[in-house]
Structure formats: structure tokens, C-alpha cells
Write an enzyme that holds these catalytic residues in place. Structure first.
Site, mmCIF file in Angstrom:
data_model
loop_
_atom_site.group_PDB
_atom_site.id
_atom_site.type_symbol
_atom_site.label_atom_id
_atom_site.label_comp_id
_atom_site.label_asym_id
_atom_site.label_seq_id
_atom_site.Cartn_x
_atom_site.Cartn_y
_atom_site.Cartn_z
ATOM 1 N N HIS A 162 8.664 -4.941 -5.574
ATOM 2 C CA HIS A 162 8.158 -3.604 -5.930
ATOM 3 C C HIS A 162 9.149 -2.509 -5.515
ATOM 4 C CE1 HIS A 162 5.353 -0.262 -6.022
ATOM 5 N NE2 HIS A 162 4.310 -1.018 -6.309
ATOM 6 N N GLU A 265 10.011 -2.568 -11.027
ATOM 7 C CA GLU A 265 9.654 -3.792 -10.322
ATOM 8 C C GLU A 265 9.891 -5.039 -11.164
ATOM 9 O OE1 GLU A 265 5.902 -0.966 -9.201
ATOM 10 O OE2 GLU A 265 5.556 -3.139 -9.084
HETATM 11 O O1 TA6 Z 1 3.231 -1.068 -8.992
HETATM 12 C C1 TA6 Z 1 2.508 0.020 -9.363
HETATM 13 C C2 TA6 Z 1 1.181 0.045 -8.612
HETATM 14 O O2 TA6 Z 1 0.441 -1.097 -8.895
HETATM 15 C C3 TA6 Z 1 0.432 1.337 -8.916
HETATM 16 O O3 TA6 Z 1 -0.789 1.085 -9.517
HETATM 17 C C4 TA6 Z 1 0.312 2.038 -7.567
HETATM 18 O O4 TA6 Z 1 -0.918 1.973 -7.034
HETATM 19 C C5 TA6 Z 1 1.369 1.351 -6.732
HETATM 20 O O5 TA6 Z 1 1.432 0.046 -7.191
HETATM 21 C C6 TA6 Z 1 1.222 1.431 -5.242
HETATM 22 O O6 TA6 Z 1 0.236 0.607 -4.771
HETATM 23 P P1 TA6 Z 1 -0.114 0.632 -3.203
HETATM 24 O O7 TA6 Z 1 -1.137 -0.446 -3.014
HETATM 25 O O8 TA6 Z 1 1.151 0.361 -2.456
HETATM 26 O O9 TA6 Z 1 -0.639 2.001 -2.904
#
Ligand code: TA6
Length: 293
Positions: A162, A265
Site C-alpha cells: 500500500h 498500490e
Molecule cells: O487503499 C485504499 C484504501 O482501501 C482506502 O479505502 C482508504 O481507506 C485507505 O485504504 C486507508 O485505509 P486505512 O485502513 O489505513 O485507514
């Protein structure tokens, strides 16, 4: 031969924000990797400086995910498919990995960090596994998450590396590499959208899960650089910027920080979840680099 303690010429074991971490150096580049979540929190090159983004409000504590760098989402992405009480993006990013050692490969340094199934992981994911992050640092940063099924039953898992890229201003960058790809839009709820031709520009909260194995590049003219996210054995790409409203709702994310980050990602997310038969393994890799425009 891997040096379990790490070869001090290129691997330093440090404490940062109260957590154990590694500082790796090679080819004029430097990376910081926390054992907490095997999370890379910094990747700097001599030519381009820092390529990643970490929030000033990031929390460095057991049970918390560090906001920025490259969190590892495993063994599920987003909300758990059936048990909404389980943590978003799985448990790897809040688990403590073991540093196995590091060694030199040519001009690069390679360090490996391991997470194995345990009585703590079984209630969350009732399977036996080994998850090994292989961090290779040189002019590029390569992160390979290899998952091995060490049990007797097959299992499915999702994974995302990510990556939070650092950008001058997300409103002025262009993303290339996804033209024509289909995606699910998590902001509007639409599924099976098609990315139009031409570069992707950002005009609001963006949260998209693309069916794509392609290399992605982000053109940041203000910093005169192209950030490149390459990948191997990854059929999904996720692109995210919170914009201001969602940024305000996250306590570990500064209200005004959102223009400076863009997540690109390398992932394998349903319908591209990985199915592992017993005694087999799969590796998902992302390779981060920069070029001068
Ligand atoms: O990768 C994108 C995502 O899934 C978004 O929906 C956003 O919520 C982000 O991840 C961050 O997630 P987190 O659980 O780290 O707040």
C-alpha cells in the site's frame, strides 16, 4: 550468506519513534523499515531525495498501523469479507515481523523479515502460513511479499503493498498506465468502470481498485520527476487520495496533508485473490523508483 545480525556496512538496527527498525544503505540510497508491520517508512535516493510520504501525525505503537510509507495489507484487503469487527486491511501491518538478516547482492542490499502464523493469528485467519518480506535496496526499492501455505488445507488471501508516494500537489500530478483498465470506484460505489484514455488527473477523493498488471508512473512536474511503481505477479492496482473531508476524519492524518500524498498500490484483491494449495507459495512484488523529467 545472509548475516542474521545484518552487515553493519549496509544494515543498521535502530530505534525510531520507540519502535525497532532497520536503516539500509546501498547505491547512495537509504531506506528505513520497521519490524512493526515490516513497514518501509522511508526510501531516499541520492538523486531524488525522499520518494515516500508519511503523515506528521502517524502513530508508532503496537496494534496501530503507521500512516504512510508502505503498509502491508494481508491476508485481506479493506473490510473483512464476513467479519466486519476484524481490522481493515488484515493484521500484517500491526504485527511484529522477525528480522532474519541481510546480505549484499551485487550493488544492492537485501533484508528479509518474517511473520509466521501463531496462536495470535489463528483466530483472525485459521490457516498456517509464512509471510516473508524481501526488501531489496539499490537505485530502486523492490518489496516482495512471499506467502507460503505451511498447512494441510488450501486457502485464499488478498494482499496490497500500500505505497504512499510523496507528491508536490496531487491536484497537479498526472498518473499514467491505467488507460482502458476496468475498475471499481469505492467513492461512488460503481463497479466495472473503464478508465478513459490519457493520463488520470485528481479532482476529488479517489479510491479505485483497478484490474491491471501494468506499470504505473506519476508525473510530478513541480518536482521534475516521474515516480514509477512497477510490479510482478500483481493483477490489481489501487489508487487512493483521501482529499480533505476524509483526511479530517482520520486522527493519524493531518487535515492539510492530503495534497502531498498519492497511494499507488500493487495488489491482488478479489477477484484476483491468491489461492494457495498446501506447501505452495506466491510472491507479490512492487518496485519503486524515480526518473528526472
Ligand atoms: O487503499 C485504499 C484504501 O482501501 C482506502 O479505502 C482508504 O481507506 C485507505 O485504504 C486507508 O485505509 P486505512 O485502513 O489505513 O485507514
Amino acid at each position: 550468506m545472509q548475516n542474521p545480525a545484518g552487515d553493519a556496512r549496509h544494515t543498521e538496527q535502530i530505534d525510531a519513534h520507540g519502535l525497532k527498525a532497520l536503516r539500509l544503505r546501498a547505491c547512495g540510497s537509504e531506506a528505513v523499515v520497521y519490524l512493526h508491520g515490516a513497514q518501509v517508512a522511508s526510501f531516499r535516493t541520492s538523486e531524488h531525495g525522499e520518494l515516500l510520504w508519511v503523515s506528521e501525525k502517524a502513530v508508532y505503537a503496537a496494534g496501530k498501523a503507521i500512516r504512510g510509507g508502505v503498509p502491508i495489507c494481508f491476508p485481506w484487503f479493506g473490510a473483512h469479507p464476513t467479519q466486519s469487527e476484524l481490522p481493515a486491511h488484515g493484521f500484517a501491518r500491526t504485527s511484529s515481523f522477525r528480522f532474519e538478516g541481510s546480505e549484499i547482492h551485487g550493488d544492492n542490499v537485501v533484508a528479509t523479515l518474517l511473520l509466521e502464523s501463531s496462536p495470535q493469528t489463528q483466530p483472525l485467519f485459521a490457516h498456517d502460513f509464512r509471510a516473508r518480506l524481501r526488501v531489496q535496496l539499490g537505485r530502486e526499492l523492490s518489496l516482495q511479499l512471499e506467502v507460503e501455505n505451511t498447512g494441510a488445507d488450501a486457502f485464499d488471501y488478498e494482499v496490497a503493498l500500500h505505497t504512499y508516494l510523496g507528491v508536490s500537489d496531487v491536484r497537479s500530478v498526472e498518473l499514467e498506465g491505467l488507460a482502458g483498465a476496468s475498475y471499481d470506484d469505492k467513492v461512488t460505489g460503481e463497479r466495472g468502470c473503464r478508465q478513459p484514455d490519457g493520463p488520470l488527473r485528481f479532482v476529488g477523493e479517489t479510491d479505485r481498485v483497478y484490474d491491471s498488471s501494468a506499470r504505473i508512473s506519476v508525473i510530478d512536474r513541480a518536482r521534475q520527476r516521474r515516480l514509477i511503481v512497477d510490479k510482478i505477479h500483481s493483477s490489481t492496482s489501487v489508487v487512493w487520495n483521501s482529499w480533505f473531508e476524509k483526511a479530517k476524519r482520520m486522527s493519524d492524518f493531518g487535515d492539510d496533508e492530503w495534497p502531498g500524498m498519492l497511494c499507488v498500490e500493487a495488489a491482488n484483491v478479489s477477484p484476483h485473490a491468491v489461492r494457495l494449495a498446501p506447501e505452495t507459495r506466491h510472491a507479490t512484488t512492487t518496485i519503486i523508483s524515480a526518473e528526472t523529467l
